[in-house]
Design a protein around this motif. Structure first.
Motif, mmCIF file in Angstrom:
data_model
loop_
_atom_site.group_PDB
_atom_site.id
_atom_site.type_symbol
_atom_site.label_atom_id
_atom_site.label_comp_id
_atom_site.label_asym_id
_atom_site.label_seq_id
_atom_site.Cartn_x
_atom_site.Cartn_y
_atom_site.Cartn_z
ATOM 1 N N VAL A 352 0.855 -1.177 0.000
ATOM 2 C CA VAL A 352 0.000 0.000 0.000
ATOM 3 C C VAL A 352 0.896 1.233 0.000
ATOM 4 N N GLY A 384 -9.294 3.838 3.212
ATOM 5 C CA GLY A 384 -9.821 3.450 1.907
ATOM 6 C C GLY A 384 -8.778 3.282 0.830
ATOM 7 N N SER A 385 -7.476 3.460 1.147
ATOM 8 C CA SER A 385 -6.430 3.268 0.137
ATOM 9 C C SER A 385 -6.397 1.806 -0.299
ATOM 10 N N PRO A 386 -6.194 1.532 -1.599
ATOM 11 C CA PRO A 386 -6.191 0.140 -2.064
ATOM 12 C C PRO A 386 -4.954 -0.618 -1.591
ATOM 13 N N VAL A 439 -5.818 -5.749 -6.465
ATOM 14 C CA VAL A 439 -6.360 -5.183 -5.230
ATOM 15 C C VAL A 439 -7.068 -6.282 -4.452
ATOM 16 N N TYR A 442 -8.935 -2.811 1.239
ATOM 17 C CA TYR A 442 -8.752 -1.371 1.399
ATOM 18 C C TYR A 442 -8.407 -1.061 2.852
#
Length: 500
Positions: A352, A384-386, A439, A442
């Motif tokens: 990430v 919420g970052s992948p 992905v 999250y």
């Protein structure tokens, strides 16, 4: 000094500069008219009216200007307006003759040259004969159908559908590239109430095939015209110089091939750090040359870099679809070195995009308040970052578990496994296969967490290890029939002459 008296004698004794004896010339009597003339000549009758406004000289000049203007107006003889004769409006043949010789917009029926106007000898025609045939062209648009392109050009619907059916027998109409130009010839029609029949049609259906349709006694027939193609690849070599990209482009390598070359070489070494100006690049790309003169450049086939002390030679190899094995890295194809090995690296150094907030090892737990082993890395990142899979693997667990919150575990083979915790949302299901860079979830703050971050663990044969000490790269080796096919391809590519 001598002076002259009334009797005409000159007497001496006057001091220099004294005026006795001879009277000064300015005091001599003059006529009154001459005196007035001299004074008038010293007067400036036309002063600058833009300077010393309001002074006596200014008013004198203003009076002079006013007097001159008044005298001019009084002495002017006056003029009567000249009345021009208005020509009578043109009509009939005269108007037609004048319009033919004049300059007028095209929308108003302008013509070029001089034409004789109609007279009594001209008889109007009841009908005008048509040309026996007309030549047209149509262009196939993006997402367009072949018959609709013909209909837009003026071909009748029945002929357009019949032509499209004949073309479909030789080539898939959807495979005809957009922008293809179609040459058409329409023949004579029995009357003007019907469309002209399609007499002839020519176009380039493929790079190696041209089709021609012609109308015969039995209707439209198709004629296939194969075009000879030379598929010898294009090989270009040169020095890297100050810029690998600019040097390759200057040598004639297409821009798309240069980009693919740099991506391929960067999988084995750093372009900015490991490549020197004295190194030599070797590029081989697909090329097709038609007998009609056209050239078509395809994908990059070979990427080589000669550094003197070492050579990097990468060949694009894709096995047959029937031999692809999901569990075999070598069967998926890609860039292989001359020995038939391929290396797949992780997409980045961390799963990430963020910063490390807690390293691997002993630490004071932020919530429990005592020292304990931290078996992974904590990576702070926005909520919420992948989160990406570091390398290929199989999802063995995807759900909620204890203090890890939402957790995903991947098994990568060779005794390697990795885990990702505290997710806000899971994007994969248990039992599925994931690829490097895919992905899987999250960033969140589920479980025992003080804020949004990713807890990343890596295991080797079941024991937790420092994730930063692991190189996430897979090395695969071709074998058997695939290795023999690959070796034959390498030999063919290395035999290609430079610029051939």
């Amino acid at each position: 000094m001598y002076l002259r008296n009334d009797q005409g004698f000159e007497l001496a004794g006057a001091a220099p500069g004294q005026g006795f004896g001879r009277a000064p010339a300015s005091s001599l009597p003059r006529p009154t008219r001459a005196l007035l003339r001299d004074r008038a000549m010293r007067i400036d009758w036309v002063p600058d009216l833009g300077a010393a406004i309001g002074s006596l000289d200014w008013w004198r000049g203003f009076a002079t200007c006013t007097a001159l203007c008044a005298a001019t107006w009084m002495l002017s003889p006056g003029f009567k307006p000249l009345v021009g004769a208005v020509p009578s409006p043109l009509a009939g043949a005269e108007w037609e003759e004048t319009r033919a010789q004049g300059i007028a917009p095209l929308a108003q029926g302008a013509t070029t040259g001089r034409r004789m106007a109609a007279n009594d000898l001209v008889a109007p025609l009841a009908d005008v004969a048509e040309r026996p045939s007309i030549d047209l062209s149509a262009t196939l648009g993006d997402g367009d159908s072949f018959d609709r392109a013909l209909i837009r050009a003026g071909v009748g619907r029945n002929d357009a559908e019949a032509a499209a059916a004949l073309v479909a027998q030789s080539v898939d109409p959807k495979a005809i590239p957009a922008g293809t130009r179609i040459a058409l010839t329409l023949g004579r029609r029995p009357d003007r109430t019907v469309a002209r029949p399609l007499e002839k049609l020519d176009f380039r259906a493929r790079f190696d095939l041209a089709l021609s349709l012609a109308r015969g006694a039995g209707g439209l027939t198709v004629d296939r015209k194969p075009i000879a193609i030379d598929s010898t690849p294009l090989r270009i070599q040169g020095l890297v110089g100050s810029s690998l990209y600019r040097s390759a482009r200057a040598a004639g390598v297409p821009a798309k091939a240069v980009e693919s070359y740099i991506k391929a070489i960067s999988t084995r070494l750093s372009i900015g750090r490991d490549v020197d100006a004295a190194d030599s690049f070797d590029v081989i790309v697909e090329r097709q040359r038609a007998a009609t003169g056209e050239t078509k450049i395809g994908d990059l086939l070979f990427a080589g870099l000669d550094q003197g002390r070492r050579k990097v030679q990468l060949v694009r190899f894709a096995p047959d679809a029937a031999t692809v094995d999901a569990d075999d890295e070598s069967s998926r194809g890609g860039w292989f070195d001359a020995n038939g090995q391929t290396e797949r690296r992780a997409v980045s150094g961390m799963p990430v995009l963020g910063h490390i907030t807690s390293n691997f090892g002993l630490r004071m737990h932020p919530l429990l308040g005592f020292t304990r082993m931290h078996k992974g890395l904590d990576i702070g990142a926005p909520y919420g970052s992948p989160i990406h899979a570091m390398t290929d693997g199989i999802v063995t667990f995807a759900g909620r578990t204890g203090g890890y919150g939402n957790f995903v575990k991947l098994v990568h083979g060779g005794g390697m496994a990795s885990g990702y915790g505290h997710m806000s949302r899971i994007a994969v299901a248990s039992g599925t296969r994931v690829r490097a860079g895919q992905v899987i979830g999250y960033v969140g703050s589920t479980g025992m967490s003080t804020g949004p971050h990713l807890h990343w663990e890596v295991w080797k044969n079941g024991a937790a290890i420092n994730p930063r000490s692991v190189s996430f790269a897979n090395v695969a080796q071709l074998s058997g029939g695939k290795l023999r096919a690959f070796s034959a391809k390498v030999a063919r590519l290395l035999a290609v002459r430079v610029g051939g």
